[in-house]
Write an enzyme that holds these catalytic residues in place. Structure first.
Site, PDB file in Angstrom:
ATOM      1  N   CYS A 263       0.872  -1.100  -0.064  1.00 17.78           N
ATOM      2  CA  CYS A 263      -0.062  -0.228  -0.023  1.00 17.78           C
ATOM      3  C   CYS A 263       0.794   1.154   0.016  1.00 17.78           C
ATOM      4  O   CYS A 263       1.604   1.481  -1.006  1.00 17.78           O
ATOM      5  CB  CYS A 263      -0.792   0.016   1.265  1.00 17.78           C
ATOM      6  SG  CYS A 263      -2.418   1.067   0.946  1.00 17.78           S
ATOM      7  N   HIS A 347      -3.909  -5.250  -0.307  1.00 19.38           N
ATOM      8  CA  HIS A 347      -3.643  -5.709   0.836  1.00 19.38           C
ATOM      9  C   HIS A 347      -3.669  -7.397   0.945  1.00 19.38           C
ATOM     10  O   HIS A 347      -4.826  -7.903   1.053  1.00 19.38           O
ATOM     11  CB  HIS A 347      -4.305  -5.218   1.979  1.00 19.38           C
ATOM     12  CG  HIS A 347      -4.185  -3.837   2.289  1.00 19.38           C
ATOM     13  ND1 HIS A 347      -3.376  -3.488   3.427  1.00 19.38           N
ATOM     14  CD2 HIS A 347      -4.627  -2.792   1.746  1.00 19.38           C
ATOM     15  CE1 HIS A 347      -3.190  -1.922   3.573  1.00 19.38           C
ATOM     16  NE2 HIS A 347      -3.949  -1.668   2.465  1.00 19.38           N
ATOM     17  N   GLU A 349      -2.765  -9.356   2.996  1.00 22.69           N
ATOM     18  CA  GLU A 349      -3.284  -9.929   4.546  1.00 22.69           C
ATOM     19  C   GLU A 349      -4.897  -9.644   4.845  1.00 22.69           C
ATOM     20  O   GLU A 349      -5.207 -10.240   5.699  1.00 22.69           O
ATOM     21  CB  GLU A 349      -2.625  -8.968   5.673  1.00 22.69           C
ATOM     22  CG  GLU A 349      -3.179  -7.528   5.975  1.00 22.69           C
ATOM     23  CD  GLU A 349      -2.925  -6.646   4.983  1.00 22.69           C
ATOM     24  OE1 GLU A 349      -3.701  -5.776   5.153  1.00 22.69           O
ATOM     25  OE2 GLU A 349      -2.119  -6.802   3.920  1.00 22.69           O
TER      26      GLU A 349
END
Length: 376
Positions: A263, A347, A349
């Site tokens: 990001c 992202h 995750e």
């Protein structure tokens, strides 16, 4: 109690106050996720923003003490069509309304969020104000126009940690909850905290990393003195251009050890390589963004939260563009042509969102292993 949302371009929405009472300004954006509002509230990347949820009912599974991405909410305000007053979930300990009150986050509900989102989509994200104190629309529009823009501001210094700390918690397990790291870590990683999410740290632990988190302003020399196997560049809020200190540190670290950015970390890596970034009209925020891996042509559904993007042509000589967004062809990933450094705009995750891209953490581990072997 009545509340008003006013935008800098003069558009006004009237609704009901929820959460804390007061008056706040910020850039009004929207998130298309159906769930994950607790993670969104506590994601430091939303610092300086008033977040609109497009899903009509928010708060129906309450709030629990575990599903947080940082120690507290960082967003300026919260907008929903309807806030559920009676949540039902076995992990819930409080309501969304009470949680916002406890953390002094101003909210508004009962407005036409569909109309608001269409307005942002067509006219772009812009500064706005939520107030349950001043209910004069003209006054609020004027305040919104005078409020500072998110462009050109260093919001990282508002969310980064003050001191280094060690992270040992791994991913969540249905039967056991969050587990502490066991066994001997394989790699030593220093993670720059530009507004880092806890689930990123948990995924680093899951691949065998001993993780030390450091403040965003930590000099490159201090990081190298820790002798890490790799450096991680975290997510974070706002405009990457003003974060000059981070760009300089990244330049000094390039080639010394593998680097992985997510990001804001992706944008900062691009800037450190001589690239440029620009502001998107309304950003990418949600858990359903399609991204294509250019090498294989494979598509991943990804979680995203950013209002700026990398200008692809600005880094053609130093990096390969590895991922693109299939909605608007913006750059979603890059890799240095010669050095062990790569990054993605989205992202992997998740939290909230899909897990299609968790392989990227393993790729970081592979780079650290190869670098270790090459050094004998």
């Amino acid at each position: 109690m009545k509340a008003i949302l006013a935008l800098a371009d003069g558009r006004v929405f009237t609704g009901k106050a929820f959460g804390a009472r007061g008056e706040v300004t910020g850039e009004v954006v929207f998130n298309t996720s159906m769930t994950g509002y607790q993670e969104i509230l506590t994601d430091p990347s939303y610092c300086g923003e008033i977040v609109t949820m497009t899903y009509p009912l928010i708060g129906n599974y309450g709030i629990n003490p575990e599903d947080v991405e940082s120690g507290r909410p960082h967003l300026s305000g919260f907008i929903v069509k309807e806030a559920c007053p009676y949540p039902s979930n076995w992990r819930s300990t409080t309501t969304l309304d009470d949680y916002l009150k406890q953390n002094q986050i101003v909210g508004i509900q009962g407005i036409d969020t569909r109309a608001l989102v269409r307005h942002i989509r067509d006219n772009g994200a812009q500064t706005g104000i939520i107030s349950s104190i001043d209910l004069d629309p003209e006054s609020l529009v004027e305040k919104a126009r005078k409020a500072p823009s998110i462009v050109g501001r260093d919001l990282v210094k508002e969310v980064t940690c003050k001191e280094p700390y060690h992270w040992t918690e791994g991913p969540w397990d249905l039967s056991e909850g969050y587990q502490q790291q066991t066994g001997e870590p394989r790699y030593k990683v220093v993670a720059y905290d530009f507004g880092i999410k806890r689930n990123i740290l948990r995924n680093l632990v899951a691949i065998g990393c001993d993780v030390t988190v450091v403040p965003a302003t930590t000099p490159a020399q201090d990081v190298m003195a820790m002798n890490p196997d790799g450096v991680f560049l975290s997510n974070g809020p706002g405009d990457p251009e003003p974060i000059q200190y981070a760009q300089e540190n990244i330049r000094q670290l390039l080639g010394k050890m593998p680097i992985f950015g997510i990001c804001l970390g992706h944008q900062l890596l691009a800037l450190a390589l001589g690239g440029h970034t620009y502001k998107l009209k309304f950003g990418h925020r949600g858990g359903n963004q399609p991204v294509q891996r250019k090498a294989e042509g494979q598509v991943e559904i990804t979680s995203q939260n950013h209002g700026f993007a990398v200008e692809g042509s600005s880094i053609d000589n130093t990096a390969v563009l590895t991922h693109i967004n299939l909605n608007d062809n913006t750059i979603e990933g890059l890799e240095h042509c010669k050095l062990p450094a790569f990054s993605v705009q989205y992202h992997p995750e998740a939290s909230p969102g899909p897990h299609d891209a968790r392989y990227l953490f393993e790729r970081f581990a592979d780079l650290m292993e190869k670098n270790r072997q090459s050094q004998g």
